[in-house]
Enzyme design. Structure first.
Site, short mmCIF file in Angstrom:
data_model
loop_
_atom_site.label_atom_id
_atom_site.label_comp_id
_atom_site.label_asym_id
_atom_site.label_seq_id
_atom_site.Cartn_x
_atom_site.Cartn_y
_atom_site.Cartn_z
N SER A 100 -10.28 -1.15 4.48
CA SER A 100 -9.45 -1.33 5.69
C SER A 100 -8.97 0.04 6.17
CB SER A 100 -8.22 -2.18 5.37
OG SER A 100 -8.58 -3.41 4.84
N GLU A 111 -4.30 3.17 7.06
CA GLU A 111 -4.13 2.94 5.62
C GLU A 111 -4.85 4.02 4.83
OE1 GLU A 111 -4.74 1.29 1.64
OE2 GLU A 111 -6.37 1.51 3.05
N ARG A 145 0.84 -1.23 0.00
CA ARG A 145 0.00 0.00 0.00
C ARG A 145 0.86 1.27 0.00
NH1 ARG A 145 -3.02 -3.84 -0.25
NH2 ARG A 145 -5.08 -4.00 0.70
#
Ligand code: FAD
Ligand code: EPU
Length: 337
Positions: free
Chosen positions: A237, A333, A163
């Site tokens: 998430s 995130e 990510r």
């Protein structure tokens, strides 16, 4: 002539469903329009908006928000094994996946149903079910906001990680991604070992494996546990799955034998943050309209009128409790704005 609009609600532009306003707002569908908007603005944009599915707006934006609406999908060329496909940053990601599936171009079937647009896919290095976009990324073109020129980035320029990319770090806020070229396979390499894919394929009664079947299996699994942003506000998430060293893993495993972890090639372990959060008692928790999803503790949700601050404060409590119980620091995130 493209013009900037003033005092625009960003509520329809973020999947968390947060009510925040932008002082200035404009959308562009090519580089000329982008330059026109920039020329009429007094400074650099506060941020570039794609599908708004990975942001949490914690305040009104007293500056400029630019929405990327560059469309178009083009087959550039092919070689023996691959096809090179270029997509405008404003193309919807899942529609792009479906476009490729129809043509039997393989490589992104495991990334089905991820919300958002093409432009954010390398920015976030989106990933799911054992595949990351870095694996099919070929190049991208981005507009340098200071130097006012288009720059090409190839794989080695992007510093992709879990990510992560150079655009989230060293070049944060400096580039507008205009289009992305992916290198897709003519002959598929199937990835079915991750999570419940195999099980779902069996349940579906799939006899002959195909990228279309994998895509459907991923869609089914995702739909069963992730909240649909059209119904309940969320950004997927909220935290990353944390990576820890082997020694810390051994100590945790001793104390919490059921801990969910995956070993990594570098010898470290990745912990399932959803498990850590659930063990702290947060799953299904709700305060006001901010909550922790009852089916997936890693996803924070907005049941209606939560503010970005409400969600952020809840995330802070979750983070602190996980740190206290497990000594592991979660990292957000979602992009906090
Ligand atoms: P936005 O939210 O609009 O932007 C995200 C960031 O990228 C911001 O910082 C923005 O400024 C920047 N940005 C966007 N476009 C550009 C551009 N053209 N140029 C420069 N900067 C840009 N992600 C995964 O990786 N895997 C998943 O499985 C997954 N599942 C999800 C499930 C749900 C239900 C939801 C709501 C989200 C999920 N996500 C997942 C997160 C999200 O879908 C991805 O991060 C997606 O790539 C975000 O795309 P976007 O266009 O909405 O980006
Ligand atoms: N788990 C729990 N309780 C929960 C949630 C998860 O115990 O409430 C445990 C379970 O053991 C489960 C494991 O965690 O088997 C993993 O859960 P899941 O398969 O749902 O995946 P994840 O690790 O929570 C990651 C990505 C997702 C991606 C899926 C599938 C991150 C931060 N998240 O979630 O990406 O879709 O894997 O590959 O890496 C996103 O980035 O927004 C996102 C949704």
């Amino acid at each position: 002539m493209k013009i900037l609009r003033e005092h625009i609600s960003l509520l329809p532009y973020n999947t968390f469903g947060i009510a925040a306003n932008a002082r200035w707002f404009g959308s562009f569908s090519d580089t000329d329009e982008l330059e026109e908007l920039l020329a009429s603005a007094s400074g650099s944009p506060s941020f570039i908006l794609g599908g708004g599915s990975n942001i949490l707006l914690t305040k009104d934006i007293d500056g400029l928000v630019l929405k990327n609406e560059i469309r178009g999908v083009y087959e550039l060329h092919e070689d023996q094994d691959h096809v090179y496909v270029k997509a405008g940053a404003g193309e919807n990601w899942h529609e792009f996946v479906q476009y490729c599936l129809k043509r039997n171009w393989a490589g992104i079937e495991n990334l089905s149903l991820i919300p958002g647009n093409v432009g954010a896919s390398p920015m976030q290095n989106i990933g799911a079910y054992g595949v990351e976009v870095a694996e099919v990324f070929w190049s991208l073109e981005a507009f340098h906001l200071q130097e006012k020129k288009v720059v090409t980035f190839v794989l080695s320029d992007c510093q992709f990680g879990y990510r992560e990319s150079v655009f989230k770090n060293k070049y944060k806020g400096q580039f507008v991604i205009l289009n992305v070229t992916y290198r897709l396979r003519k002959k598929p390499v199937f990835h079915t070992s991750y999570g419940a894919i195999q099980q779902e394929l069996e349940r579906m009664g799939v006899k002959e494996l195909s990228i279309q079947a994998i895509s459907q299996a991923v869609i089914n699994i995702r739909s069963s546990k992730l909240p649909d942003p059209k119904v309940t506000g969320n950004a997927g998430s909220f935290f990353k799955n944390p990576e820890i060293r082997p020694l810390q893993y051994e100590l945790l495993k001793e104390k919490f034998p059921d801990i969910v972890a995956y070993s990594l090639v570098n010898g470290n372990y990745k912990l399932a943050a959803g498990w850590l959060i659930e063990q702290c008692g947060w799953k299904g928790y709700r305060e006001g309209d901010a909550g922790v999803h009852p089916k997936q503790a890693l996803v924070l949700v907005n049941y209606g009128n939560a503010s970005g601050k409400n969600i952020y404060e809840l995330s802070e409590k979750v983070l602190l409790s996980v740190k206290e119980k497990f000594g592991v620091e979660l990292e957000r995130e979602v992009n906090i704005i």
